[in-house]
Scaffold this motif. Structure first.
Motif, PDB file in Angstrom:
ATOM      1  N   ARG A 147       0.834  -1.205   0.000  1.00 58.19           N
ATOM      2  CA  ARG A 147       0.000   0.000   0.000  1.00 58.19           C
ATOM      3  C   ARG A 147       0.867   1.253   0.000  1.00 58.19           C
ATOM      4  O   ARG A 147       0.594   2.205  -0.732  1.00 58.19           O
ATOM      5  N   ASP A 148       1.913   1.254   0.805  1.00 51.59           N
ATOM      6  CA  ASP A 148       2.833   2.394   0.809  1.00 51.59           C
ATOM      7  C   ASP A 148       3.525   2.554  -0.540  1.00 51.59           C
ATOM      8  O   ASP A 148       3.868   3.669  -0.939  1.00 51.59           O
ATOM      9  N   ALA A 149       3.718   1.447  -1.234  1.00 49.33           N
ATOM     10  CA  ALA A 149       4.422   1.486  -2.523  1.00 49.33           C
ATOM     11  C   ALA A 149       3.634   2.220  -3.593  1.00 49.33           C
ATOM     12  O   ALA A 149       4.206   2.663  -4.592  1.00 49.33           O
ATOM     13  N   THR A 150       2.321   2.375  -3.411  1.00 43.45           N
ATOM     14  CA  THR A 150       1.532   3.130  -4.389  1.00 43.45           C
ATOM     15  C   THR A 150       1.887   4.613  -4.346  1.00 43.45           C
ATOM     16  O   THR A 150       1.590   5.353  -5.282  1.00 43.45           O
ATOM     17  N   ARG A 151       2.526   5.017  -3.254  1.00 42.08           N
ATOM     18  CA  ARG A 151       2.932   6.424  -3.120  1.00 42.08           C
ATOM     19  C   ARG A 151       4.442   6.621  -3.226  1.00 42.08           C
ATOM     20  O   ARG A 151       4.905   7.622  -3.760  1.00 42.08           O
ATOM     21  N   ARG A 152       5.202   5.654  -2.706  1.00 39.19           N
ATOM     22  CA  ARG A 152       6.656   5.862  -2.607  1.00 39.19           C
ATOM     23  C   ARG A 152       7.483   4.775  -3.274  1.00 39.19           C
ATOM     24  O   ARG A 152       8.708   4.828  -3.247  1.00 39.19           O
ATOM     25  N   PRO A 159      22.853  -5.459   2.452  1.00 34.44           N
ATOM     26  CA  PRO A 159      24.298  -5.203   2.303  1.00 34.44           C
ATOM     27  C   PRO A 159      24.748  -5.134   0.850  1.00 34.44           C
ATOM     28  O   PRO A 159      25.833  -4.636   0.556  1.00 34.44           O
ATOM     29  N   PHE A 160      23.897  -5.633  -0.071  1.00 32.09           N
ATOM     30  CA  PHE A 160      24.287  -5.702  -1.475  1.00 32.09           C
ATOM     31  C   PHE A 160      23.673  -4.602  -2.337  1.00 32.09           C
ATOM     32  O   PHE A 160      24.149  -4.333  -3.433  1.00 32.09           O
ATOM     33  N   GLN A 161      22.600  -3.975  -1.852  1.00 31.06           N
ATOM     34  CA  GLN A 161      21.967  -2.942  -2.661  1.00 31.06           C
ATOM     35  C   GLN A 161      21.090  -2.035  -1.805  1.00 31.06           C
ATOM     36  O   GLN A 161      20.692  -2.386  -0.698  1.00 31.06           O
ATOM     37  N   ASP A 162      20.794  -0.883  -2.371  1.00 35.18           N
ATOM     38  CA  ASP A 162      19.860   0.067  -1.755  1.00 35.18           C
ATOM     39  C   ASP A 162      19.093   0.707  -2.904  1.00 35.18           C
ATOM     40  O   ASP A 162      19.586   1.632  -3.546  1.00 35.18           O
ATOM     41  N   SER A 163      17.908   0.184  -3.181  1.00 37.76           N
ATOM     42  CA  SER A 163      17.176   0.640  -4.360  1.00 37.76           C
ATOM     43  C   SER A 163      15.721   0.912  -4.033  1.00 37.76           C
ATOM     44  O   SER A 163      15.166   0.378  -3.070  1.00 37.76           O
ATOM     45  N   ASN A 164      15.112   1.746  -4.859  1.00 42.18           N
ATOM     46  CA  ASN A 164      13.709   2.115  -4.687  1.00 42.18           C
ATOM     47  C   ASN A 164      13.027   2.080  -6.047  1.00 42.18           C
ATOM     48  O   ASN A 164      13.497   2.703  -6.996  1.00 42.18           O
ATOM     49  N   THR A 165      11.915   1.358  -6.140  1.00 40.87           N
ATOM     50  CA  THR A 165      11.194   1.269  -7.406  1.00 40.87           C
ATOM     51  C   THR A 165      10.303   2.503  -7.587  1.00 40.87           C
ATOM     52  O   THR A 165      10.038   3.231  -6.628  1.00 40.87           O
ATOM     53  N   PRO A 166       9.819   2.731  -8.794  1.00 39.32           N
ATOM     54  CA  PRO A 166       8.797   3.773  -8.990  1.00 39.32           C
ATOM     55  C   PRO A 166       7.528   3.408  -8.217  1.00 39.32           C
ATOM     56  O   PRO A 166       7.350   2.261  -7.794  1.00 39.32           O
ATOM     57  N   ALA A 167       6.659   4.391  -8.043  1.00 37.52           N
ATOM     58  CA  ALA A 167       5.384   4.136  -7.357  1.00 37.52           C
ATOM     59  C   ALA A 167       4.619   3.028  -8.063  1.00 37.52           C
ATOM     60  O   ALA A 167       4.603   2.935  -9.297  1.00 37.52           O
ATOM     61  N   LEU A 168       3.993   2.175  -7.274  1.00 38.76           N
ATOM     62  CA  LEU A 168       3.257   1.028  -7.803  1.00 38.76           C
ATOM     63  C   LEU A 168       1.887   1.484  -8.323  1.00 38.76           C
ATOM     64  O   LEU A 168       1.165   2.191  -7.608  1.00 38.76           O
ATOM     65  N   PRO A 169       1.507   1.124  -9.556  1.00 40.76           N
ATOM     66  CA  PRO A 169       0.155   1.467 -10.033  1.00 40.76           C
ATOM     67  C   PRO A 169      -0.901   0.886  -9.087  1.00 40.76           C
ATOM     68  O   PRO A 169      -0.747  -0.228  -8.583  1.00 40.76           O
ATOM     69  N   TYR A 170      -1.967   1.646  -8.886  1.00 35.54           N
ATOM     70  CA  TYR A 170      -2.955   1.232  -7.882  1.00 35.54           C
ATOM     71  C   TYR A 170      -3.618  -0.091  -8.248  1.00 35.54           C
ATOM     72  O   TYR A 170      -3.900  -0.919  -7.367  1.00 35.54           O
ATOM     73  N   ALA A 171      -3.854  -0.331  -9.524  1.00 33.10           N
ATOM     74  CA  ALA A 171      -4.469  -1.599  -9.946  1.00 33.10           C
ATOM     75  C   ALA A 171      -3.555  -2.779  -9.630  1.00 33.10           C
ATOM     76  O   ALA A 171      -4.028  -3.864  -9.257  1.00 33.10           O
ATOM     77  N   VAL A 172      -2.248  -2.573  -9.750  1.00 33.82           N
ATOM     78  CA  VAL A 172      -1.285  -3.628  -9.422  1.00 33.82           C
ATOM     79  C   VAL A 172      -1.320  -3.901  -7.919  1.00 33.82           C
ATOM     80  O   VAL A 172      -1.286  -5.063  -7.486  1.00 33.82           O
ATOM     81  N   PHE A 173      -1.408  -2.845  -7.134  1.00 32.90           N
ATOM     82  CA  PHE A 173      -1.522  -3.002  -5.678  1.00 32.90           C
ATOM     83  C   PHE A 173      -2.746  -3.829  -5.303  1.00 32.90           C
ATOM     84  O   PHE A 173      -2.655  -4.785  -4.522  1.00 32.90           O
ATOM     85  N   LEU A 174      -3.890  -3.497  -5.881  1.00 32.35           N
ATOM     86  CA  LEU A 174      -5.118  -4.246  -5.585  1.00 32.35           C
ATOM     87  C   LEU A 174      -4.987  -5.714  -5.982  1.00 32.35           C
ATOM     88  O   LEU A 174      -5.414  -6.611  -5.248  1.00 32.35           O
TER      89      LEU A 174
END
Length: 207
Positions: A147-152, A159-174
């Motif tokens: 749910r937070d991913a729809t915004r952030r 230890p191997f990475q620090d990454s952030n994806t684009p905001a998740l489309p709301y339909a994908v979240f559902l």
């Protein structure tokens, strides 16, 4: 109402909780405290409904007391995850907690992956109660993070990475939130298929 119809109805309720909670959170702009409470309550109810769908689908039926306790675990953990905002801010101020310059530690989705692996291990080596407890924690974490991913977006730090994806489309979240109970059920099925003579549980009536 047969099982498939009841299951479909519960998924409709889950979608309604998601959409209504998010729309209400967006609508409330003037009071930061009320907005935060609605947002947190939405997390809690989503976790609880997903947990209920999972538990109802199991062949092994927990007792009514265990059933209520497991739902409570999913609800509370889904809600209490956001306490890390205050821990990260080192302040009880809502203003400080909601204006961090970084994501707080419990919002690292690597925790979800670790919990899922722990669930698989528990399925093989632990008893029923511990396995179900871990399943509820995984449900709480994963639904909250999605749910937070729809915004952030989804944040994964290791230890191997620090990454952030684009905001998740709301339909994908559902779609993903509705799939989670069936994924957890699939993981747990082999654990409980051989269990017999367990008391039937009464369904909690969702209001």
């Amino acid at each position: 109402m047969n099982f498939k119809a009841l299951l479909f109805f519960k998924h409709v309720i889950l979608c309604c909780v998601c959409v209504f909670g998010d729309k209400l959170t967006e609508y409330v702009q003037k009071s930061a405290l009320l907005r935060a409470c609605i947002d947190n309550a939405t997390h809690a109810f989503i976790g609880c409904v997903v947990a209920e769908i999972t538990l109802h689908s199991l062949k092994y039926q927990v007792s009514h007391q265990e059933y209520c306790l497991l739902l409570f675990v999913a609800l509370i953990v889904s809600s209490f995850i956001d306490l890390d905002h205050f821990i990260e801010a080192r302040s009880f101020s809502l203003q400080d907690a909601t204006h961090l310059d970084r994501r707080p530690f419990l919002h690292n989705s690597a925790i979800c992956l670790a919990t899922f692996l722990l669930l698989i291990l528990a399925k093989r080596f632990a008893d029923i109660k511990l396995t179900l407890f871990i399943a509820m924690v995984f449900i709480a974490l994963s639904t909250h993070h999605l749910r937070d991913a729809t915004r952030r977006g989804i944040w994964i730090k290791s230890p191997f990475q620090d990454s952030n994806t684009p905001a998740l489309p709301y339909a994908v979240f559902l779609g993903l939130v509705n799939i989670i109970p069936h994924v957890v059920h699939h993981v747990l099925t082999n654990t409980f298929s051989s269990k017999t003579n367990a008391p039937n549980m009464k369904l909690v009536e969702l209001v």
